[in-house]
Design an enzyme around this catalytic site. Sequence first.
Site, short mmCIF file in Angstrom:
data_model
loop_
_atom_site.label_atom_id
_atom_site.label_comp_id
_atom_site.label_asym_id
_atom_site.label_seq_id
_atom_site.Cartn_x
_atom_site.Cartn_y
_atom_site.Cartn_z
N ASP A 1 42.91 -18.80 0.06
CA ASP A 1 42.20 -20.03 0.38
C ASP A 1 42.96 -20.94 1.34
O ASP A 1 42.38 -21.83 1.96
CB ASP A 1 41.88 -20.81 -0.89
N LYS B 1 34.16 -14.26 2.18
CA LYS B 1 34.04 -15.59 1.58
C LYS B 1 32.72 -16.24 2.01
O LYS B 1 31.78 -15.55 2.38
CB LYS B 1 35.24 -16.44 1.99
N LYS C 1 30.68 -28.75 -1.12
CA LYS C 1 30.88 -27.61 -2.01
C LYS C 1 32.09 -27.79 -2.90
O LYS C 1 32.08 -27.42 -4.09
CB LYS C 1 31.01 -26.32 -1.19
#
Length: 428
Positions: A309, A336, A406
């Site tokens: 990430d 992703k 998100k």
Amino acid sequence: MAEVTYRPAHVKGEVRIPPSKSAAHRALLSAALCKTPCRVGPIDHSADMEATLNGVCAMGGTVKAEENGVLCIAPGTAPQSVTVDCGESGSTLRFLIPVFAALGIEATFVGHGRLPERPIGVYTDLLPQHGVTVETAGGLPFHITGKLQSGDFRVPGNISSQFITGLLFALPLLKKDSTVTLTTPLESKGYIDLTIEVLAGFGVKIEETETGWHISGGQTYRAEHYTVEGDWSQAAFFLSEAAISGGPIRLLGLSETSLQGDKACVHLWRQFGLSVTEENGVYVAENKNIDKPYRGLHGIAIDAAQIPDMVPALAVTAAFAEGETVISHAERLHLKECDRLLAMEAALKNLGADIKAVPDGLIIHGKPALTGGKAEGMNDHRVVMALAAAGCACTVTVTDAESIKKSYPGFFRDHKHLGGIADGIDLG
């Protein structure tokens, strides 16, 4: 789609990092499995958190908001059949599937964005071996019936640790003992360590073995309150801003003893040349060589197997660092919210960077400055937030700005609080 324009600015000051999305997913699900009410907080009400709360309610739980971002999760009667909307959250989807199977709830899982296309085949192969019937055309919707049976669950470790976490939540609920056996080396181990730590906070024990984990059956989830720590993956964006703008930036709310794998960001940005110090739980990031060529930054080698990430933020810093930066073992980023390797290549190239995507990562040759321009956010929150650091040094317009909802709805607010400029959109 809304756009945001970042403009050059000296970013400095103090910011409180939001609660960890990874820890919050795990704590909310654990609370939902308790026999008595449990309070979890603070919770940042991002789209991914709402997806997991949808799952909590779908299994019969109730959610009540209290002060200071705390939620009270109370158990209820589980339905016999339900549809679970997982939004765009891969964690929600992969955590919930085996839990619903362990509870014997017939469920159909649906999602949005790129989630219906993201890998789910591990469960398609595994669950039918343990008493669960699966119906899917290869993605979502994903329908399960039957009740999960204990046994040995053989799982690859290099696709997503989320599959393993889902099993670690579910298997303690079964009557008999189970094992999870790795068939390939484990990546993102920090996320598994975090899962085991959260489960321990709810009285559930997982035993690590040479080949995986042993899980005793018949365990009970118990807790009255669980405090969610700060999110190290979000801190990475501000470390990148400090490296490119100078700082200093004081980061509050982070745990020095955190098991989050992304805590490695401190070590990596120090390698780039950023000063990161810690005192009394406050981390201070400052580039003391900001006036030197290339801002005093230099390229490094990054193995991203355990920290996928962080790659977007790392790539932006590398674009300004002298010499070559090689980011490897990041193949999973192709799968992703977007293909993050190709997205970061395209975005940074549009800004004048020397960057090339390779099958397992990125190769970046830093430049003293970038020209700026327009980049596609690809509806990916981490791409949009990572480019804010580039915008500290050149004007950058990014599409899909609303995608930050998100995981970090307050990102633009915090960026502006530090002196950053983000024009064209206001998400709080």
